[in-house]
Design a protein around this motif. Structure first.
Motif, PDB file in Angstrom:
ATOM      1  N   VAL A  40       0.866  -1.184   0.000  1.00  0.00           N
ATOM      2  CA  VAL A  40       0.000   0.000   0.000  1.00  0.00           C
ATOM      3  C   VAL A  40       0.896   1.225   0.000  1.00  0.00           C
ATOM      4  N   VAL A  41       0.616   2.182  -0.901  1.00  0.00           N
ATOM      5  CA  VAL A  41       1.428   3.388  -1.030  1.00  0.00           C
ATOM      6  C   VAL A  41       0.514   4.610  -0.972  1.00  0.00           C
ATOM      7  N   ASP A  65      -1.238  -8.163  -3.973  1.00  0.00           N
ATOM      8  CA  ASP A  65      -2.206  -7.066  -3.838  1.00  0.00           C
ATOM      9  C   ASP A  65      -1.445  -5.754  -3.727  1.00  0.00           C
ATOM     10  N   THR A  66      -1.771  -4.807  -4.609  1.00  0.00           N
ATOM     11  CA  THR A  66      -1.100  -3.506  -4.610  1.00  0.00           C
ATOM     12  C   THR A  66      -2.143  -2.400  -4.694  1.00  0.00           C
ATOM     13  N   LYS A  67      -2.007  -1.386  -3.834  1.00  0.00           N
ATOM     14  CA  LYS A  67      -2.891  -0.221  -3.903  1.00  0.00           C
ATOM     15  C   LYS A  67      -2.042   1.028  -3.730  1.00  0.00           C
ATOM     16  N   ILE A  68      -2.226   1.987  -4.629  1.00  0.00           N
ATOM     17  CA  ILE A  68      -1.501   3.259  -4.573  1.00  0.00           C
ATOM     18  C   ILE A  68      -2.515   4.396  -4.647  1.00  0.00           C
ATOM     19  N   ALA A  74       0.948  14.040  -7.854  1.00  0.00           N
ATOM     20  CA  ALA A  74       1.742  12.839  -7.542  1.00  0.00           C
ATOM     21  C   ALA A  74       1.778  11.903  -8.750  1.00  0.00           C
ATOM     22  N   GLU A  75       2.794  11.036  -8.777  1.00  0.00           N
ATOM     23  CA  GLU A  75       2.938  10.108  -9.907  1.00  0.00           C
ATOM     24  C   GLU A  75       3.339   8.731  -9.425  1.00  0.00           C
ATOM     25  N   ILE A  96      -4.756   1.713  -8.666  1.00  0.00           N
ATOM     26  CA  ILE A  96      -4.129   3.026  -8.526  1.00  0.00           C
ATOM     27  C   ILE A  96      -5.246   4.059  -8.524  1.00  0.00           C
ATOM     28  N   VAL A  97      -5.339   4.809  -7.432  1.00  0.00           N
ATOM     29  CA  VAL A  97      -6.392   5.813  -7.266  1.00  0.00           C
ATOM     30  C   VAL A  97      -5.757   7.188  -7.449  1.00  0.00           C
TER      31      VAL A  97
END
Length: 199
Positions: A40-41, A65-68, A74-75, A96-97
């Motif tokens: 999570v980022v 599982d990845t969530k940014i 931001a990039e 990616i939100v």
């Protein structure tokens, strides 16, 4: 089943992070190697992350599982490389939100599925502001493998610009033939093409 490895990043305003994660397993693909990372980022205004994940052979089962979440300006750039073989199973669930104005997101996925292995890639790009997002998924399928690529884009703002592309196919015969005419065996030619594709 082992607990997932959980990584959480809070990237401050105008900060830059490069995160590289590489996994390689050697063997015949019949062991019990399981890997289920969760990442999570949170990106503050003007922050950026370049995330590279690589998994080549040897991991029998993985669910990534990845969530940014991107703030204003931001990039997030995510590059994912995956090769499965034998009876291996791999699933990647990514979101990616793009929450802030001027936020940018890019996902580049390159995967190869061999033998009877199976892969599912589910990247989602959500635009909640004036932003830009691009998802690109390219896969090579071989043997009796199965690949499912399900890119999704969601715009919750009229000024969100979101694009997705997905392609699944075999190695082109003319590519193999060209390398074979240069003296490579069919197996060597195939390996060279896969190395270049996943580079």
């Amino acid at each position: 089943m082992p607990p997932p490895a959980i990584h959480t990043f809070h990237v401050g305003r105008n900060s830059r992070v490069k995160y590289t994660e590489k996994h390689y397993g050697d063997g015949d693909g019949k062991g019990g190697r399981i890997m289920n990372p969760q990442t999570v980022v949170y990106l503050d205004e003007g922050a950026s992350i370049q995330m590279e994940t690589t998994q080549i052979r040897g991991i029998d089962s993985t669910k990534r599982d990845t969530k940014i979440i991107c703030g204003p300006g931001a990039e997030a750039v995510v590059t994912e490389r995956l090769l499965t073989h034998g009876d291996q199973v791999a699933e990647s669930d990514m979101e990616i939100v793009l929450d802030g104005e001027g936020a940018r997101g890019r996902v580049i996925s390159r995967s190869v599925a061999q033998d009877q292995s199976s892969q599912v890639f589910y990247p989602r790009m959500v635009g909640n502001a004036a932003c830009f997002g691009h998802v690109q998924c390219d896969s090579i399928i071989m043997g009796d493998a199965k690949i499912k690529s399900i890119p999704a884009i969601t715009a919750n703002c009229t000024e969100a610009q979101l694009i997705h592309e997905a392609a699944i196919g075999q190695i082109a015969g003319d590519q193999l033939l060209k390398l074979e005419t240069l003296g490579l065996t069919p197996e060597e030619a195939e390996e060279k093409i896969l190395e270049g594709f996943l580079a």
